[in-house]
Design a protein around this motif. Sequence first.
Motif, PDB file in Angstrom:
ATOM      1  N   GLY A  70       0.795  -1.220   0.000  1.00  0.00           N
ATOM      2  CA  GLY A  70       0.000   0.000   0.000  1.00  0.00           C
ATOM      3  C   GLY A  70       0.828   1.270   0.000  1.00  0.00           C
ATOM      4  O   GLY A  70       0.372   2.316  -0.464  1.00  0.00           O
ATOM      5  N   SER A  71       2.067   1.167   0.511  1.00  0.00           N
ATOM      6  CA  SER A  71       2.874   2.390   0.524  1.00  0.00           C
ATOM      7  C   SER A  71       3.866   2.433  -0.638  1.00  0.00           C
ATOM      8  O   SER A  71       4.718   3.314  -0.714  1.00  0.00           O
ATOM      9  N   GLY A  72       3.754   1.476  -1.547  1.00  0.00           N
ATOM     10  CA  GLY A  72       4.446   1.593  -2.817  1.00  0.00           C
ATOM     11  C   GLY A  72       5.879   1.101  -2.856  1.00  0.00           C
ATOM     12  O   GLY A  72       6.404   0.560  -1.887  1.00  0.00           O
ATOM     13  N   LYS A  73       6.477   1.361  -3.999  1.00  0.00           N
ATOM     14  CA  LYS A  73       7.775   0.803  -4.368  1.00  0.00           C
ATOM     15  C   LYS A  73       8.940   1.635  -3.832  1.00  0.00           C
ATOM     16  O   LYS A  73      10.083   1.172  -3.788  1.00  0.00           O
ATOM     17  N   ASN A  74       8.655   2.884  -3.452  1.00  0.00           N
ATOM     18  CA  ASN A  74       9.749   3.754  -2.999  1.00  0.00           C
ATOM     19  C   ASN A  74      10.408   3.236  -1.728  1.00  0.00           C
ATOM     20  O   ASN A  74       9.754   2.660  -0.870  1.00  0.00           O
ATOM     21  N   LEU A  75      11.692   3.498  -1.625  1.00  0.00           N
ATOM     22  CA  LEU A  75      12.433   3.101  -0.429  1.00  0.00           C
ATOM     23  C   LEU A  75      12.201   4.147   0.652  1.00  0.00           C
ATOM     24  O   LEU A  75      12.554   5.311   0.487  1.00  0.00           O
ATOM     25  N   THR A  76      11.587   3.729   1.752  1.00  0.00           N
ATOM     26  CA  THR A  76      11.341   4.646   2.862  1.00  0.00           C
ATOM     27  C   THR A  76      11.691   3.933   4.163  1.00  0.00           C
ATOM     28  O   THR A  76      11.752   2.701   4.207  1.00  0.00           O
ATOM     29  N   GLU A  77      11.889   4.720   5.206  1.00  0.00           N
ATOM     30  CA  GLU A  77      12.162   4.119   6.513  1.00  0.00           C
ATOM     31  C   GLU A  77      11.045   3.147   6.887  1.00  0.00           C
ATOM     32  O   GLU A  77      11.289   2.072   7.415  1.00  0.00           O
ATOM     33  N   SER A  78       9.806   3.534   6.610  1.00  0.00           N
ATOM     34  CA  SER A  78       8.712   2.692   7.097  1.00  0.00           C
ATOM     35  C   SER A  78       8.528   1.425   6.286  1.00  0.00           C
ATOM     36  O   SER A  78       7.851   0.500   6.728  1.00  0.00           O
ATOM     37  N   SER A  79       9.139   1.354   5.092  1.00  0.00           N
ATOM     38  CA  SER A  79       9.048   0.104   4.345  1.00  0.00           C
ATOM     39  C   SER A  79      10.357  -0.682   4.353  1.00  0.00           C
ATOM     40  O   SER A  79      10.487  -1.686   3.657  1.00  0.00           O
ATOM     41  N   HIS A  80      11.325  -0.214   5.143  1.00  0.00           N
ATOM     42  CA  HIS A  80      12.572  -0.980   5.326  1.00  0.00           C
ATOM     43  C   HIS A  80      12.205  -2.266   6.077  1.00  0.00           C
ATOM     44  O   HIS A  80      11.512  -2.224   7.088  1.00  0.00           O
ATOM     45  N   PHE A  81      12.651  -3.398   5.560  1.00  0.00           N
ATOM     46  CA  PHE A  81      12.222  -4.681   6.136  1.00  0.00           C
ATOM     47  C   PHE A  81      12.344  -4.719   7.656  1.00  0.00           C
ATOM     48  O   PHE A  81      11.401  -5.086   8.366  1.00  0.00           O
ATOM     49  N   VAL A  82      13.511  -4.320   8.155  1.00  0.00           N
ATOM     50  CA  VAL A  82      13.768  -4.453   9.590  1.00  0.00           C
ATOM     51  C   VAL A  82      12.834  -3.564  10.412  1.00  0.00           C
ATOM     52  O   VAL A  82      12.517  -3.868  11.554  1.00  0.00           O
ATOM     53  N   ASN A  83      12.363  -2.490   9.813  1.00  0.00           N
ATOM     54  CA  ASN A  83      11.473  -1.581  10.543  1.00  0.00           C
ATOM     55  C   ASN A  83      10.027  -2.052  10.612  1.00  0.00           C
ATOM     56  O   ASN A  83       9.298  -1.662  11.517  1.00  0.00           O
ATOM     57  N   CYS A  84       9.588  -2.826   9.631  1.00  0.00           N
ATOM     58  CA  CYS A  84       8.183  -3.244   9.719  1.00  0.00           C
ATOM     59  C   CYS A  84       8.006  -4.712  10.064  1.00  0.00           C
ATOM     60  O   CYS A  84       7.010  -5.071  10.686  1.00  0.00           O
ATOM     61  N   ASN A  85       8.972  -5.550   9.708  1.00  0.00           N
ATOM     62  CA  ASN A  85       8.888  -6.954  10.080  1.00  0.00           C
ATOM     63  C   ASN A  85       8.786  -7.092  11.602  1.00  0.00           C
ATOM     64  O   ASN A  85       9.492  -6.414  12.344  1.00  0.00           O
ATOM     65  N   GLU A  86       7.942  -8.008  12.065  1.00  0.00           N
ATOM     66  CA  GLU A  86       7.757  -8.257  13.505  1.00  0.00           C
ATOM     67  C   GLU A  86       7.344  -6.997  14.252  1.00  0.00           C
ATOM     68  O   GLU A  86       7.569  -6.880  15.459  1.00  0.00           O
ATOM     69  N   SER A  87       6.781  -6.031  13.541  1.00  0.00           N
ATOM     70  CA  SER A  87       6.335  -4.821  14.204  1.00  0.00           C
ATOM     71  C   SER A  87       4.928  -4.472  13.728  1.00  0.00           C
ATOM     72  O   SER A  87       4.318  -5.207  12.935  1.00  0.00           O
ATOM     73  N   PHE A  88       4.410  -3.384  14.210  1.00  0.00           N
ATOM     74  CA  PHE A  88       3.068  -2.939  13.853  1.00  0.00           C
ATOM     75  C   PHE A  88       2.911  -1.550  14.436  1.00  0.00           C
ATOM     76  O   PHE A  88       3.338  -1.287  15.552  1.00  0.00           O
ATOM     77  N   THR A  89       2.305  -0.659  13.658  1.00  0.00           N
ATOM     78  CA  THR A  89       2.081   0.678  14.198  1.00  0.00           C
ATOM     79  C   THR A  89       0.964   1.362  13.439  1.00  0.00           C
ATOM     80  O   THR A  89       0.505   0.871  12.396  1.00  0.00           O
ATOM     81  N   ALA A  90       0.497   2.474  13.975  1.00  0.00           N
ATOM     82  CA  ALA A  90      -0.456   3.329  13.277  1.00  0.00           C
ATOM     83  C   ALA A  90       0.323   4.447  12.589  1.00  0.00           C
ATOM     84  O   ALA A  90       1.480   4.701  12.923  1.00  0.00           O
TER      85      ALA A  90
END
Lengths: 344, 344, 344, 344
Positions: free
Chosen positions: A181-201
């Motif tokens: 949903g947040s697309g193909k761009n590289l962002t902090e929030s789509s960095h694997f380590v930042n979202c894997n095993e995590s969850f946020t609003a």
Amino acid sequence: MIQAGIIGGTGYVGAELIRLLSNHSKVKISGVSSVQYNGKSISSIYPGFYGLQEIACESQQEVVEKSDLIFIALPSGLSQSIVENAVYKNKICIDMGADFRFKNEALYKKWYGKTFLKHKLHEQSVYGLPELNREHIRKAQVIGNPGCYATSVELALLPLISEGLIEEEGIIADCKSGVTGSGKNLTESSHFVNCNESFTAYKVANHRHTPEIEETLSSVSKKNVKLTFIPHLLPINRGILSTIYATPKKAIDLERVHEKYREFYKNEYFVKVLPLGEVSKINNVRLSNYCHISLHYDEENNKLIIISCLDNMMKGSAGQGIQNMNIVLGFSEKEGLAALPAVF
Amino acid sequence: MIQAGIIGGTGYVGAELIRLLSNHSKVKISGVSSVQYNGKSISSIYPGFYGLQEIACESQQEVVEKSDLIFIALPSGLSQSIVENAVYKNKICIDMGADFRFKNEALYKKWYGKTFLKHKLHEQSVYGLPELNREHIRKAQVIGNPGCYATSVELALLPLISEGLIEEEGIIADCKSGVTGSGKNLTESSHFVNCNESFTAYKVANHRHTPEIEETLSSVSKKNVKLTFIPHLLPINRGILSTIYATPKKAIDLERVHEKYREFYKNEYFVKVLPLGEVSKINNVRLSNYCHISLHYDEENNKLIIISCLDNMMKGSAGQGIQNMNIVLGFSEKEGLAALPAVF
Amino acid sequence: MIQAGIIGGTGYVGAELIRLLSNHSKVKISGVSSVQYNGKSISSIYPGFYGLQEIACESQQEVVEKSDLIFIALPSGLSQSIVENAVYKNKICIDMGADFRFKNEALYKKWYGKTFLKHKLHEQSVYGLPELNREHIRKAQVIGNPGCYATSVELALLPLISEGLIEEEGIIADCKSGVTGSGKNLTESSHFVNCNESFTAYKVANHRHTPEIEETLSSVSKKNVKLTFIPHLLPINRGILSTIYATPKKAIDLERVHEKYREFYKNEYFVKVLPLGEVSKINNVRLSNYCHISLHYDEENNKLIIISCLDNMMKGSAGQGIQNMNIVLGFSEKEGLAALPAVF
Amino acid sequence: MIQAGIIGGTGYVGAELIRLLSNHSKVKISGVSSVQYNGKSISSIYPGFYGLQEIACESQQEVVEKSDLIFIALPSGLSQSIVENAVYKNKICIDMGADFRFKNEALYKKWYGKTFLKHKLHEQSVYGLPELNREHIRKAQVIGNPGCYATSVELALLPLISEGLIEEEGIIADCKSGVTGSGKNLTESSHFVNCNESFTAYKVANHRHTPEIEETLSSVSKKNVKLTFIPHLLPINRGILSTIYATPKKAIDLERVHEKYREFYKNEYFVKVLPLGEVSKINNVRLSNYCHISLHYDEENNKLIIISCLDNMMKGSAGQGIQNMNIVLGFSEKEGLAALPAVF
């Protein structure tokens, strides 16, 4: 064969359109444009298409020229001039972004910071939610394909809103989406380590799909529909699940509400109202164009809970775009969209 | 060294207690009981403990006998007789299950289908939420360790409820938990293929933590607190994030509410009220005993949104148990719990 | 308290060092440097540290000045001049990168494209694998902390290589690592959607840890050890599992080989040789400094299979750095590293 | 329309066959059998099929009776008598299990503990790897559909083995599979918490696909092909990636080897030999029937590395079953299998 072009074909929405159109029996991909990858094959960007779909990216003009219908999958604000030009050339336009989702320019301006270039285009354009606007879509030249969250919330609430069964204000939509949903761009929030095993609003009570939902539902209700909408990021690729809390105007019988939903969607192939007792679940719609809706009632607190889910890239975006294309071109709505969900 | 035993040491809560106690400087594990694995080493069940923690499982009686304090990590309903016996022998009991979370037997019976065996024990027992009951915990002999969801919702709402700032009825708690929350048993819903890349709600408006939260908050409020609570299953191992929607009794100033939270928790090491603008996120508390709380306001709809998160195995269960143990034994509350979160 | 500084403290290795040092009983973090985040608190980069570790980033010089010992966690090539300066000021240096892993300048130059600035420093520096070089580490002023893959392969092969039990050439190391191994930078390969639900190899037979492993093992063997090393990217945060295929010089008895491993590592707290029949598994070492090794024999094909695993951020990097620090400072090797693995 | 039945339709292979057959233009699902779910709708087991595929489970006999062709998706050992009966009734049989993969009864008995019930059936049956046996499949009445790992290793090695370019002994296949490969049954190793964020090997050098691969490749080579095969479990739903190490008999030129692969597979739609420099990756074949093969050479050690990947439920199982069905029925091989991979 109809010639369909894709403007902005290398983002996720574009790639999903390519995946779907490649197996559509009545439409051929005429061209794909990309500023960034001009001249490159789509398979150099998505190696999974290697040997299967090797079309090379061209300029927007070239694509428009060759096409009977164009999908525009660009960041918001960039579609209007393309649509103006394409309409002049008598092409049908399905805009996958937000530029043609609003009738109210002030709202569009407030949330997207842009103005309408040519008001007549916006007046003529149709909000592409087939379950609401099928007849208008059929005759449209410009279709604004709905947002992913918006689709999931609107389908969940339409039967209630259209009958005025719930308070129009104070609705809460707690929504959860996968990372595509947040697309193909590289962002902090789509960095694997930042979202894997995590969850946020994120964008808490401040997401651009809020006004889209409110405008759509208000147009149905004739009253001012207001909702608190909070999106969350799930550590999965695809899927949206929306848990929606609404207050019935008077005490309800869940079975009767359920019947109303069944009745409302009885001719809608892509909306499945689950049997009472079942709960919508993302893997049951994955990689498909279906929207599942389950209904629940907290009698103690008089809260109706509607849980809807869909694949954000399919019914939430490219799949719905294809559905709109099928409608406007007079094909069967299921054409190219009949695949069963990949339940695992 | 204090001797601490674990009754039911082979489930996830037991294993997490073992992990934490193994590095506690003032407490030694006296014994671990397991019906299923009697005689077997804990490392045969959790091979990660190989060469580090090789204690063999014994009977419940043996463990109680050797211990100054016991943790009971059994399915609900099985703790009461163990506690009765242990209290008789002058042991301190921390029950990790639900048997001692309720003062109201009718509620306990309605949701758990059991009755109180010995009412006096329940009267004397203390609900083990340190931020609410620290002084009582200090003197308790029987502590009912709170549920994981309950901890996350109660900590989020205590400052508001205690000051009567929000409507006591109509609160909505949309909660999301990792899979460790449903334990070690093999079930359809914890089968990898069923939850990976998926997401769903369960026990919609019908989860046993509802009455626990309502009883706790009502006891603080002196009014009847009512909430609609919907748990969801996240495809991650650990963590709970609760998104809570409350209606302020009158228009609020978010900064002032934020200050109240800061004030309320200023002496609480394990509760971190995030700066305004930040959003709680599961990976920021992972593998730690901290609870993060972030505050948000949807002015348009007068909804206060409180987002709290914690590690369900730590502050949501075993970590809070250790915290309670530290309090009742007069140790520093941080003892054995000072590790920083594993942010990746 | 010893004052330990971290040069380059905001990458993953730096953050993990901060997490570990924050709970070390004999060492205090004196300072953290960051070019990018100079002046900012470490908790603004890692919000999980909020309220717990708020140290602000400074310049490299300031950090060196205040410290008895420094960890350098910079991209390769940037450590040499810092080390030269720090040694001059009599500080102990633990370089977390590759600059001090090689004795052979030609190898370093071939794979890293840099030369040795001051040869004497490299001669005096010690390769920081405690299980191989403990006595040298004890007296070292400059320690080159090993690579993550290198540690996992070297620990797996040391017992065999030191006794000449396997063919020194033709070893195959098929290694799999979690995504933290590729760091905090945003790259296509660490975008969530690209690695989630996927798996691939990278730098096939061309990874920089190859010469490091070969040089280390050759120095033990006195023969030329040669291996084919292929890393793969696992869709998990932490952990390396290496499956290593070696050819015994003559037919072996697996039980005898197993005894040799047990003997070789009998005094090594952080290396656990699993019982025959068990298989190393990443979740059994997660968030801990242990390395698990399991042994297997394919008699039919005379292949010895050694499976080792460790947490790439712990024994593969920061944990091993702390272990080296403990050794060089004369502390117990376990200090700050005694946590049991987080098995779930 | 051809009538195709599925014996054992409720496991993952059965469900995937249902998903694929539901969109096949020339075949209709005649019936589905299940002992466990007799009388129940397939959508009660897979709610994703709700409203789309509601066929009720029947007895094996009923399904055989109604069908022109049957897929048998049962645990090994249970297919033989069903096949015998179906052949007698002149039905075509595609066995998805191992019962008809072997010509050598001794091997089958050694690894599966069963004997051949009727030798003639096994003599007449064809191993269903289209790229090897297409002409035989065309005329077969009984097809043994290959194993998932076996398909991935055999396709990777066929071009080399058929030309005798590599040593037939000492091949190493380090393979990694998603969790759907171990099926729908609840087991410790498929519990979410046990495999999520983890990784391990299993059945080390002792997996039943070893003899299948060796028999198939030996039949092509005319020499005794021997391999060390080690499977690992990836924390993903779908996909196999096999990293295969082979020793060229004499020094090779990678470009020439690459050309040979291209030549070998030039007419094979479902095998894509990637350009040199590319690496096979699971998400590039997900939810598709393609097998990607990439080639690499470690000149230093004279090891050829072949990396193949496929979707274990598609080309590794149900997809290949449909491909075999298309061949034996004289349809285009792509029928029902033309979907592009879901690259995200």
